[in-house]
Design a protein around this motif. Structure first.
Motif, short mmCIF file in Angstrom:
data_model
loop_
_atom_site.label_atom_id
_atom_site.label_comp_id
_atom_site.label_asym_id
_atom_site.label_seq_id
_atom_site.Cartn_x
_atom_site.Cartn_y
_atom_site.Cartn_z
N GLY A 248 89.32 -3.98 45.91
CA GLY A 248 88.33 -3.06 46.47
C GLY A 248 88.70 -2.71 47.89
O GLY A 248 89.77 -2.15 48.16
N SER A 249 87.83 -3.10 48.83
CA SER A 249 87.97 -2.68 50.22
C SER A 249 89.23 -3.22 50.92
O SER A 249 89.69 -2.63 51.89
N MET A 250 89.80 -4.31 50.43
CA MET A 250 91.00 -4.86 51.07
C MET A 250 92.25 -4.66 50.20
O MET A 250 93.22 -5.42 50.30
N PHE B 238 95.88 -4.76 51.65
CA PHE B 238 96.58 -6.03 51.81
C PHE B 238 97.08 -6.59 50.48
O PHE B 238 98.08 -7.29 50.44
N HIS B 239 96.39 -6.28 49.41
CA HIS B 239 96.72 -6.85 48.10
C HIS B 239 97.70 -5.99 47.31
O HIS B 239 98.38 -6.48 46.40
N ALA B 240 97.80 -4.70 47.66
CA ALA B 240 98.58 -3.75 46.86
C ALA B 240 100.04 -4.15 46.69
O ALA B 240 100.60 -4.03 45.60
N ASP B 241 100.67 -4.64 47.75
CA ASP B 241 102.09 -4.99 47.64
C ASP B 241 102.32 -6.13 46.66
O ASP B 241 103.42 -6.29 46.14
N HIS B 242 101.29 -6.91 46.39
CA HIS B 242 101.42 -8.00 45.43
C HIS B 242 101.57 -7.47 44.00
O HIS B 242 102.10 -8.16 43.13
N ASP C 236 99.59 -12.13 51.67
CA ASP C 236 99.55 -13.49 52.22
C ASP C 236 98.47 -13.66 53.27
O ASP C 236 98.11 -14.80 53.62
N VAL C 237 97.90 -12.57 53.78
CA VAL C 237 96.81 -12.66 54.75
C VAL C 237 95.61 -13.38 54.14
O VAL C 237 94.83 -14.01 54.85
N PHE C 238 95.47 -13.33 52.83
CA PHE C 238 94.34 -14.00 52.17
C PHE C 238 94.45 -15.52 52.29
O PHE C 238 93.44 -16.21 52.23
N PHE C 239 95.66 -16.04 52.46
CA PHE C 239 95.82 -17.47 52.72
C PHE C 239 95.07 -17.85 53.99
O PHE C 239 94.34 -18.83 54.04
N ILE C 240 95.22 -17.04 55.02
CA ILE C 240 94.56 -17.30 56.30
C ILE C 240 93.04 -17.14 56.15
O ILE C 240 92.27 -17.96 56.66
N LEU D 197 99.42 -1.61 37.96
CA LEU D 197 99.99 -1.55 39.30
C LEU D 197 98.99 -1.06 40.33
O LEU D 197 99.18 -1.26 41.52
N GLY D 198 97.92 -0.44 39.88
CA GLY D 198 96.89 0.03 40.80
C GLY D 198 95.73 -0.94 40.84
O GLY D 198 95.73 -1.98 40.18
N LYS D 199 94.71 -0.57 41.60
CA LYS D 199 93.57 -1.48 41.76
C LYS D 199 92.55 -1.34 40.65
O LYS D 199 91.66 -2.17 40.51
N GLU D 200 92.66 -0.32 39.83
CA GLU D 200 91.71 -0.11 38.73
C GLU D 200 92.17 -0.82 37.46
O GLU D 200 93.33 -1.18 37.32
N TYR D 201 91.25 -0.96 36.54
CA TYR D 201 91.50 -1.47 35.19
C TYR D 201 92.07 -2.88 35.15
O TYR D 201 92.80 -3.23 34.25
N GLY D 202 91.73 -3.68 36.10
CA GLY D 202 92.25 -5.04 36.13
C GLY D 202 91.58 -5.95 35.11
O GLY D 202 90.53 -5.63 34.55
N GLU D 203 92.19 -7.06 34.87
CA GLU D 203 91.65 -8.11 34.02
C GLU D 203 92.16 -9.44 34.52
O GLU D 203 93.08 -9.49 35.32
N CYS D 204 91.56 -10.52 34.09
CA CYS D 204 91.98 -11.87 34.45
C CYS D 204 92.09 -12.06 35.97
O CYS D 204 93.17 -12.25 36.52
N PHE D 205 90.95 -12.03 36.63
CA PHE D 205 90.93 -12.15 38.08
C PHE D 205 90.87 -13.59 38.57
O PHE D 205 91.04 -13.84 39.75
N GLY D 206 90.61 -14.54 37.69
CA GLY D 206 90.55 -15.93 38.09
C GLY D 206 91.93 -16.54 38.19
O GLY D 206 92.94 -15.86 38.04
N MET D 207 91.97 -17.84 38.41
CA MET D 207 93.25 -18.50 38.51
C MET D 207 93.35 -19.68 37.57
O MET D 207 94.29 -19.78 36.80
N LEU D 208 92.39 -20.57 37.56
CA LEU D 208 92.49 -21.77 36.73
C LEU D 208 91.91 -21.59 35.33
O LEU D 208 92.37 -22.19 34.38
#
Length: 146
Positions: free
Chosen positions: A28-30, A33-37, A50-54, A126-137
């Motif tokens: 969304g709003s950030m 920072f996440h796009a290059d990932h 990597d800014v999200f680590f901080i 590759l874009g910010k729309e239509y994502g799935e599986c946003f969790g990690m564990l």
């Protein structure tokens, strides 16, 4: 015993915090920072992402600081739960899934293979729309059987 429950609860709640943050803030709003990932990788070891680590480390550090006043209190164990979740996130996301460090190249563990598959499904967009599986564990069971 109560401090262990505070630690464990915080660790588990962090999965929910991660999911919400990933879906609504990183995608969304950030997104800047996440796009290059979500783009093909180049020679640079660091990403803007990597800014999200901080961002996630800051509350943990503050809770450690305020949690050791006279003795260790609940704030310290909340900070510990956040820190351990961050450590797991690093080991699973950056080391196991994205292989930013070549420590665990091969696994036959169905859970870890499911995590990789779910994350691959997330990155097919590759874009910010239509994502799935946003969790990690915690990932949908369907990724364990593909």
């Amino acid at each position: 015993m109560i401090f262990f429950l505070v630690f464990l609860s915080t660790f588990l709640i962090m999965e929910c915090v991660t999911w919400v943050t990933h879906k609504y803030v990183m995608h969304g709003s950030m997104w800047y920072f996440h796009a290059d990932h979500h783009q093909p990788k180049y020679a640079n070891i660091f990403e803007r992402n990597d800014v999200f680590f901080i961002i996630f480390a800051a509350p943990s550090i503050a809770l450690f600081y305020f949690g050791v006043e006279d003795t260790f209190n609940y704030k310290f164990f909340i900070g510990l739960g956040i820190m351990f979740y961050g450590l797991c996130y690093f080991l699973i996301h950056d080391v196991l899934i994205h292989q930013r460090f070549k420590w665990f190249k091969h696994t036959n563990n169905k859970y870890l293979i499911g995590l990789r598959k779910a994350h691959k499904a997330h990155h097919k967009h590759l874009g910010k729309e239509y994502g799935e599986c946003f969790g990690m564990l915690f990932v949908p069971f369907k990724y364990y059987y593909i």
